[in-house]
Structures are given as C-alpha cells and as structure tokens.
Design an enzyme around this catalytic site. Sequence first.
Site, PDB file in Angstrom:
ATOM      1  CG  ASP A   1      -2.436   0.958   0.668  1.00  0.00           C
ATOM      2  OD1 ASP A   1      -2.486   1.342   0.106  1.00  0.00           O
ATOM      3  OD2 ASP A   1      -2.698   0.947   2.006  1.00  0.00           O
TER       4      ASP A   1
ATOM      5  CG  ASN B   1      -7.546  -2.069  -5.986  1.00  0.00           C
ATOM      6  OD1 ASN B   1      -7.022  -3.285  -6.081  1.00  0.00           O
ATOM      7  ND2 ASN B   1      -7.431  -1.216  -5.003  1.00  0.00           N
TER       8      ASN B   1
HETATM    9  C1  FPP Z   1      -1.529   0.121  -3.277  1.00  0.00           C
HETATM   10  O1  FPP Z   1      -1.552   1.209  -3.219  1.00  0.00           O
HETATM   11  C2  FPP Z   1      -1.480  -0.759  -4.410  1.00  0.00           C
HETATM   12  C3  FPP Z   1      -2.229  -1.334  -5.366  1.00  0.00           C
HETATM   13  C4  FPP Z   1      -3.251  -0.863  -5.817  1.00  0.00           C
HETATM   14  C5  FPP Z   1      -1.387  -2.214  -6.486  1.00  0.00           C
HETATM   15  C6  FPP Z   1      -0.215  -3.095  -5.933  1.00  0.00           C
HETATM   16  C7  FPP Z   1       0.218  -2.503  -7.560  1.00  0.00           C
HETATM   17  C8  FPP Z   1       1.589  -2.876  -7.722  1.00  0.00           C
HETATM   18  C9  FPP Z   1       2.762  -3.222  -6.540  1.00  0.00           C
HETATM   19  C10 FPP Z   1       2.330  -2.721  -8.704  1.00  0.00           C
HETATM   20  C11 FPP Z   1       2.335  -3.683  -9.725  1.00  0.00           C
HETATM   21  C12 FPP Z   1       2.514  -4.884  -9.708  1.00  0.00           C
HETATM   22  C13 FPP Z   1       3.011  -6.142  -9.945  1.00  0.00           C
HETATM   23  C14 FPP Z   1       2.634  -7.736  -8.753  1.00  0.00           C
HETATM   24  C15 FPP Z   1       3.987  -5.888 -10.728  1.00  0.00           C
HETATM   25  P1  FPP Z   1      -2.550   2.556  -3.800  1.00  0.00           P
HETATM   26  O2  FPP Z   1      -2.259   3.103  -5.233  1.00  0.00           O
HETATM   27  O3  FPP Z   1      -3.333   2.248  -2.595  1.00  0.00           O
HETATM   28  O4  FPP Z   1      -1.827   3.900  -2.441  1.00  0.00           O
HETATM   29  P2  FPP Z   1      -2.951   5.154  -2.052  1.00  0.00           P
HETATM   30  O5  FPP Z   1      -3.169   4.341  -0.844  1.00  0.00           O
HETATM   31  O6  FPP Z   1      -1.100   5.436  -1.435  1.00  0.00           O
HETATM   32  O7  FPP Z   1      -2.632   6.035  -2.396  1.00  0.00           O
END
Ligand code: FPP
Length: 239
Positions: free
Chosen positions: A13, A61
């Site tokens: 996250d 998501n």
């Molecule tokens: C949460 O950060 C992350 C995600 C929803 C997606 C996870 C994806 C990756 C790490 C990139 C690619 C993955 C792979 C397996 C290659 P957020 O966007 O919710 O962050 P925030 O809470 O700060 O908005």
Amino acid sequence: MNKQPKHVAIIMDGNGRWAKKQGKKRVLGHSKGAKSVREIVEAAAREQIEFLTLFAFSTDNWNRPKEEVNILMKLLVSSLKKEFKRLIDNNIRLCAIGHLKSLPVLVQEELLFVIEKTKENTGMVLTLALNYGAKEEIVEAVKAIADKVKNSIISPEKVDESTIIEHLYTRNLPPVDLLIRTSGEERISNFLLWHIAYAELYFTKTLWPDFTKEDLQLALINYGKRERRFGKTSEQLTL
Ligand code: FPP
C-alpha cells in the site's frame, strides 16, 4: 525464537501517496511499486521464504478511475513479460488467486503463460492475488460445497475445516505466518481472511515504493521475536 516464516503475505500500500509526495501522477507510484515487487520477490526467495503472496489488485480496485485501472493492468502484463526470465533463474513458481476470468484477456493470457512455464520450478511459490476479495472467495466456496451437498457428493455432517479449505482459491497455500502491510494503514482490507487466522501482523509506515529488502529483513527479525501460542500458554510452549 520463531524460525523464518513459511508463508509471508503483503498488502502493498502507498503507491499513490508516494507519487503525491513527489508531486507526480499516481501512475508513477505504481511503476515504482512494480520495482519494489521485483526487489522483494528476489529478497524473499534468498531468505528461504517458501510462499510469498502479494495483494496486487482487489475486487474493489475496479472502482478506481478507468485510466488508473488500465495502467495497472498494462503494468502487470509488462512486469510479467519482463520478470519471466528472472522467475526462471530464481527457480520461482508463479501462481495466481482471485476471480481471474474477469481480468482483461491480455492479462489472463500472460499470467497463464508464466504460470505454465514456471510450474515445474521447485523454489519459492509466488502468488499474485488479482481481482481478489476474501469474502467473495468464501462465498464461492460455500456455494460449491452447498452444490455438492445438494447432489449428495458430501454429507453435511462431514463438512469441516478441510472441506472449506479445499474449496478456497488458496487451497494450495499453507496458513499465513506473517502479514505485512505498508504505508501506515492498519487494516486487513478483505485479504486472505481464512488463511490469516493465526498470522502475525506487521504494519510499517514505509510506503510500498520505498519498501526495500532491508525493510523485509526488519519485518522478519520482528517476526522472529514474537511468541506464537496458538491458544496455548507461554509455559506450555517451553515444556
Ligand atoms: C496500493 O497503493 C497498491 C495497489 C492498488 C496496486 C499494487 C500494484 C503494484 C505494486 C504494481 C504492480 C504489481 C505487480 C505485481 C507487478 P495505492 O494506490 O492504494 O496507494 P495509496 O493508498 O497511497 O493511494
């Protein structure tokens, strides 16, 4: 002292907040996040972790702006293409859990290709949770069991914990020993509800794009100091 956890699960996250801090678009946070995925996967394999499960895309998501969802899907396809050789070199087996059939066809194809090509690997099992939600997973399991009961394949008295496990997406995974969540949020967010029943929880303020192999080591050291009692007393454990 606990030995190394067998199964580590991570809620990655903070990509969006990382980008915001740099005054950049959220997308940049995701692509930096993908680099952290690469570093942590290799580090976990080196640490002899047997199972690593990453929450890459939740069923919730889809509610994000369409542009962000598209970019996350593209990033997934390009990461799978790019990392395929490294998975082979590191003897890592790729698996996926979630409602995979609703993912874009390109993601499904790339995923199935890498899963097939790595299926004989005997090292760490890397599971990507994609379009995954634990409540949905349990609902699907209950439906499948109810169907078998209706058709007299299972008798209701025989339904036990193992019947439920056998019908979960996570049926081939052992219980989670250590669950890590980055970015300071202290929630489970519908991740692996059944399998985290006795997991040790580790929350860190570090945002996922900043999470390094040293941060993983800190989490493992912290885990090593925990006393896991599974309902017993401390004294019983030392007998
Ligand atoms: C949460 O950060 C992350 C995600 C929803 C997606 C996870 C994806 C990756 C790490 C990139 C690619 C993955 C792979 C397996 C290659 P957020 O966007 O919710 O962050 P925030 O809470 O700060 O908005």
